[in-house]
Design a protein around this motif. Sequence first.
Motif, PDB file in Angstrom:
ATOM      1  N   ASP A   8      44.631  38.672  44.934  1.00 20.72           N
ATOM      2  CA  ASP A   8      45.823  38.235  44.227  1.00 20.72           C
ATOM      3  C   ASP A   8      45.520  36.887  43.585  1.00 20.72           C
ATOM      4  OD1 ASP A   8      45.746  36.450  46.321  1.00 20.72           O
ATOM      5  OD2 ASP A   8      47.262  37.496  47.507  1.00 20.72           O
ATOM      6  N   ASP A   9      46.571  36.110  43.288  1.00 16.99           N
ATOM      7  CA  ASP A   9      46.311  34.841  42.603  1.00 16.99           C
ATOM      8  C   ASP A   9      45.772  33.751  43.541  1.00 16.99           C
ATOM      9  OD1 ASP A   9      48.618  34.504  44.016  1.00 16.99           O
ATOM     10  OD2 ASP A   9      49.810  33.734  42.344  1.00 16.99           O
ATOM     11  N   LYS A  10      45.575  34.099  44.818  1.00 15.92           N
ATOM     12  CA  LYS A  10      44.992  33.124  45.760  1.00 15.92           C
ATOM     13  C   LYS A  10      43.490  33.346  45.936  1.00 15.92           C
ATOM     14  CE  LYS A  10      49.110  31.645  47.404  1.00 15.92           C
ATOM     15  NZ  LYS A  10      49.851  32.332  46.337  1.00 15.92           N
ATOM     16  N   ALA A  11      43.079  34.620  45.966  1.00 12.11           N
ATOM     17  CA  ALA A  11      41.672  34.936  46.248  1.00 12.11           C
ATOM     18  C   ALA A  11      41.345  36.334  45.740  1.00 12.11           C
ATOM     19  CB  ALA A  11      41.414  34.870  47.751  1.00 12.11           C
ATOM     20  N   LEU A  12      40.063  36.568  45.534  1.00 16.34           N
ATOM     21  CA  LEU A  12      39.627  37.876  45.041  1.00 16.34           C
ATOM     22  C   LEU A  12      38.381  38.315  45.808  1.00 16.34           C
ATOM     23  CD1 LEU A  12      40.801  39.459  42.574  1.00 16.34           C
ATOM     24  CD2 LEU A  12      38.789  38.696  41.316  1.00 16.34           C
ATOM     25  N   THR A  13      38.359  39.590  46.200  1.00 18.12           N
ATOM     26  CA  THR A  13      37.185  40.155  46.845  1.00 18.12           C
ATOM     27  C   THR A  13      36.579  41.189  45.910  1.00 18.12           C
ATOM     28  OG1 THR A  13      38.130  39.854  49.035  1.00 18.12           O
ATOM     29  CG2 THR A  13      36.375  41.482  48.851  1.00 18.12           C
ATOM     30  N   VAL A  14      35.273  41.063  45.695  1.00 20.88           N
ATOM     31  CA  VAL A  14      34.571  41.994  44.807  1.00 20.88           C
ATOM     32  C   VAL A  14      33.371  42.551  45.560  1.00 20.88           C
ATOM     33  CG1 VAL A  14      33.286  42.188  42.632  1.00 20.88           C
ATOM     34  CG2 VAL A  14      35.259  40.668  42.770  1.00 20.88           C
ATOM     35  N   ARG A  15      33.272  43.883  45.595  1.00 19.08           N
ATOM     36  CA  ARG A  15      32.106  44.520  46.231  1.00 19.08           C
ATOM     37  C   ARG A  15      31.333  45.311  45.208  1.00 19.08           C
ATOM     38  NH1 ARG A  15      34.264  47.390  51.726  1.00 19.08           N
ATOM     39  NH2 ARG A  15      34.945  45.448  52.699  1.00 19.08           N
ATOM     40  N   LEU A  16      30.015  45.256  45.312  1.00 16.22           N
ATOM     41  CA  LEU A  16      29.145  46.047  44.440  1.00 16.22           C
ATOM     42  C   LEU A  16      28.040  46.662  45.280  1.00 16.22           C
ATOM     43  CD1 LEU A  16      29.377  42.924  42.783  1.00 16.22           C
ATOM     44  CD2 LEU A  16      28.884  44.555  41.004  1.00 16.22           C
TER      45      LEU A  16
END
Length: 279
Positions: A102-110
């Motif tokens: 959200d606008d606090k944090a982002l998790t991205v996995r690849l």
Amino acid sequence: MNNPYIKLVKNKDASDIFDLVHPRFTAQISKFGGHLLAFKPTNQEQWLWLSTSAKLDGSKPIRGGVPLCWPWFGPATGEFEGEPQHGYIRSLDWELILVEGDDKALTVRLSPIMPSELKERLGLDVFVEYKFSNKLKISLVTTNVSETPRPLSQAIHTYFRVDDIHNTEIIGLDNCQFADKLTKESKQQVSDIKIDQSVDRVYVTDQPDLSCKTNTTTRLISGAGHDSIVVWNPWKELAKDIPDFDDNGYLNMVCIEMANTQGFILAPGKTHKLKQNIR
Ligand code: TA6
């Protein structure tokens, strides 16, 4: 995977880059190598060093940012002798498998797009998870998907940007034993690390915390799942021999890497997490 904070864009050399623009940070991830190229919390300087002559077109591993070394660290040995230094995944294309936040944090996995014969031969699956906010958390997660034990060594090979290497200290490795890869000697660290020459050291330690202090910033670095912390700066002469390393780049970078240099055996069905968190 629709998320307003991440877009797939073409870099100027036509390579594919995930561009992240978020209230708390900006970041860029290359599809080639699943490689974090840049990370900058809002109102701060860039945290990562990327060589201005780095090749992003897939012709070679990217010089700078956060290369991911897997399933071995350094030169290939044993049955893999002759295969690429630091393993395969920094030279593969990766795909996005998760974006959430959200606008606090982002998790991205690849995860890397591995040819099936390679996957079969290694018996290992891997993905990287980046957790971004005004901090950065990186996890390299490996699972043995085969029915036999498999060897693994690896590194999160982070190139930190520093404003002046002459005024940079790495604090927290005092008294640790290290392998000096340049002199081939085993030595003991006495006091904090200051770099004024070529340094290529493997501190064999699982201690979790250290920091990198410059005139303007202190980065707190913590790790888990590692058996070593690697510190590298090629310095002037060696940097000149590396074609994609800016001649004066050594003045503004130091690699501080959470690694498993000693290697270990991952049992069938087991998962291992190597982590580097930076704040
Ligand atoms: O992590 C330090 C190191 O293994 C050094 O020995 C140095 O060669 C560096 O990595 C860069 O390796 P690369 O294969 O990216 O040129």
